[in-house]
Design an enzyme around this catalytic site. Structure first.
Site, mmCIF file in Angstrom:
data_model
loop_
_atom_site.group_PDB
_atom_site.id
_atom_site.type_symbol
_atom_site.label_atom_id
_atom_site.label_comp_id
_atom_site.label_asym_id
_atom_site.label_seq_id
_atom_site.Cartn_x
_atom_site.Cartn_y
_atom_site.Cartn_z
ATOM 1 C CB CYS A 26 -0.969 -0.027 1.178
ATOM 2 S SG CYS A 26 -0.207 -0.224 2.784
ATOM 3 C CG HIS A 550 26.390 -1.459 23.678
ATOM 4 N ND1 HIS A 550 27.186 -2.200 22.844
ATOM 5 C CD2 HIS A 550 25.516 -0.803 22.884
ATOM 6 C CE1 HIS A 550 26.825 -1.985 21.583
ATOM 7 N NE2 HIS A 550 25.810 -1.147 21.579
#
Length: 636
Positions: A26, A550
């Site tokens: 779309c 991290h």
């Protein structure tokens, strides 16, 4: 990343080429029907640069924004032709709804450009009449206005084409049968009253109708499929279409055509009833919930009744008007984020999304900015509801089935009521101003903002690391113990092989070269961010300390492979709770550095004093954090 690279990664993320049964798109989304939905790697897809969001379900949707047509073509180039049969799944209410939505998208999305282009062109002609540039009975006007009128008059044929293509029906045969509904000779007979074998043909005008052709093509699909199976191959070329015409055409004339017309009238009446009963409240409420409706693709369900309403009454005052309030609010909120954030990546995203929303395409703003940030979303809802109320109270109506925005604002031109356009512009201005103001006041960058940047581009994270020192009130001198999240070798942050961490641009801290893959919470508090790649976790303590763990360097590129999360964003955890497990050997074998920085993101407000060195065990104190200045409450 090129579109072709992105296409290859998307194909891999949805389970490979062999898992794709059908693909369509779309205005902003790739819509996949898959053989097995369980093979979708959502985390991998969401981590891809260029992917704004993912909706997994009976129809998997990958949101890529305005470049969707280019990415769609790239995916199609990568795919090899093969017949893939979707795995048969139990027919549940959710499944039925998804199949319905898939069909609606497949039928109506391809014809939207024709409807939108013709509608805007006609609105410009109406504006020319309103301004006195041309008379309504002028031959030039009458000739030009016939162009968009023809598009709407033959809308049943456009719908027939897309429905037949979607269902795999013989397209010329479908057009030939449905063409009867708009054939002038048949229309004249019906208007004057006619019958077949003494049975009166219902007097219905089928110009601009969408449901009669859909019902007809559905019946044609069933009949054609069945007759083809039982007909010998040598006579199929004429016998199958003959039987289809004999069966389907009369059913269309006496049953499906009138039934479809009634269904369209029912939906039109329903929307008019809802708007007439609740008035401006209905417009305001719909505008306020559109962010959530659009996020799952359900807004496509409004296309058929909106088209039917405009076809029957010539105007629409509910969905299009609510969409105007919402679209412009997305733009205002995005621009406010761009003004306030110190994150250059988010700023660039917000500016692009704000411009796109201003022109009626909101998915980039929704997935790139507002759905990820509660304050921005609150601003959008506030602006949309406020503007929706104004637009509803002033009875603004639209005349075109197109996404409302700056480029299509002529859809609100009314030659008989100049104030309709004025009020639409005022409503749009209210939406933008309110959402911009609310977001500008509420916005603050947070640890989660920085974490999202790390997930996209660690090189620019240093520039985006300026944290709002506001957290939860803590008096000067308050202290927090930072524990080792992993067992391994403790090293100074400066020895990390990454300039962003080594320079302490994100904040002060330490690093661990782990020997065990169990990642524990280094502090007690709330998980404020857990990336889909699961390699980075952000926590905030009750004292206001913001800590980032991290795991590894550049491990975002693994897209969650070899990582398993044991907690989720928004969870409260105690120091020592298990957050993530990671297969360190597999990560190392893939060529990644497993060194794990542990950083205090708002270290401008907290002094970091390491209290250990050398080998450490997970859970062992490794630093003492002391508040260096008073902070104020700004909890999310």
């Amino acid at each position: 990343m090129t579109n072709q690279d992105l296409a290859r990664d998307i194909i891999a993320g949805v389970g490979g080429d062999e898992n794709i049964a059908t693909l369509q798109h779309c205005s902003t989304r790739l819509r996949f029907t898959l053989a097995d939905d369980s093979r979708v790697d959502r985390a991998r897809l969401e981590a891809l640069p260029g992917v704004l969001g993912v909706v997994v379900g009976p129809q998997t949707q990958v949101v890529v924004g305005a470049k969707v047509a280019d990415v769609y073509r790239a995916v199609e180039r990568e795919r090899s032709p093969k017949d893939v049969v979707a795995k048969r799944q139990p027919l549940t209410l959710k499944r039925a709804g998804s199949v319905f939505m898939e069909f609606v998208v497949g039928v109506f999305t391809p014809i939207i450009p024709a409807i939108a282009g013709a509608g805007v062109f006609k609105s410009l002609l109406i504006a020319a009449v309103a301004l006195g540039w041309v008379a309504k009975d002028n031959p030039t006007y009458l000739t030009l206005v016939a162009i968009p009128d023809a598009v709407f008059y033959f809308l049943p044929l456009l719908v027939t084409f897309t429905a037949a293509r979607r269902l795999g029906v013989n397209i010329p045969l479908a057009l030939g049968i449905v063409g009867l509904l708009v054939f002038p000779g048949f229309s004249t007979l019906v208007t004057n009253g006619t019958s077949v074998f003494g049975v009166a043909v219902p007097a219905v005008s089928y110009g601009a109708q969408v449901f009669p052709p859909i019902l007809t093509v559905l019946l044609l699909w069933a009949v054609e499929h069945w007759v083809t199976k039982i007909t010998p191959a040598p006579i199929r070329v004429f016998f199958v279409p003959l039987v289809c015409i004999i069966v389907v055409a009369p059913a269309m004339i006496f049953l499906l055509g009138p039934l479809g017309f009634w269904l369209g009238s029912l939906l039109t009446g329903g929307m008019l009833w809802l708007h007439g009963t609740l008035g401006w409240v209905a417009v305001a409420l719909l505008a306020g919930v559109l962010p959530f409706i659009i996020s799952v693709g359900m807004h496509k369900a409004f296309i058929p009744p909106t088209v039917a309403t405009i076809a029957e009454t010539g105007r629409e005052s509910f969905y299009n008007v609510s969409s105007l309030a919402h679209n412009i609010s997305e733009s205002g909120s995005s621009f406010a984020v761009a003004f306030r954030t110190k994150n250059p990546t988010l700023r660039a995203t917000a500016i692009s999304a704000g411009v796109s929303a201003l022109f009626g395409i909101t998915e980039p703003a929704l997935y790139g900015v507002t759905l990820q940030n509660r304050r921005a979303l609150i601003a959008v809802i506030t602006g949309a509801v406020t503007a929706g109320a104004y637009l509803g109270i002033t009875n603004v109506v639209s005349f075109v089935a197109v996404g409302p925005g700056l480029a299509s604002i002529s859809m609100f031109v009314d030659a008989e009521n100049p104030w309709n356009l004025v009020n639409a512009l005022v409503g749009a201005g209210i939406a933008w101003a309110v959402s911009f103001t609310v977001c500008f006041v509420l916005w603050r960058d947070s640890a989660s903002t920085t974490l999202r940047v790390l997930g996209e581009n660690a090189d620019v994270a240093a520039e985006a690391s300026v944290q709002d020192p506001a957290a939860v009130r803590a008096t000067t001198g308050a202290s927090v113990q930072l524990q080792a999240p992993l067992t391994g070798q403790l090293i100074p942050l400066s020895q990390v092989d990454d300039a962003v961490f080594a320079s302490a641009a994100l904040g002060e801290g330490v690093a661990i070269v782990p020997t065990d893959g169990r990642v524990l919470a280094p502090v007690s508090g709330e998980i404020v961010s857990l990336l889909p790649s699961r390699h980075a976790i952000g926590l905030r303590t009750d004292e206001g300390v913001e800590v980032l763990v991290h795991v590894g360097i550049d491990t975002v590129k693994l897209a969650g492979t070899h990582f398993e999360a044991h907690a989720g964003q928004g969870d409260r955890v105690a120091a020592g709770d298990l957050l993530v497990t990671v297969d360190l050997d597999a990560v190392r074998a893939a060529g990644y550095d497993i060194t794990t920085p542990v950083v205090v993101l708002n270290s401008e407000a907290w002094e970091v004093a390491p209290s250990a060195n050398g080998s450490v065990e997970a859970g062992q104190p490794i630093a003492t954090l002391t508040s260096s200045k008073e902070t104020t409450n700004a909890a999310s």
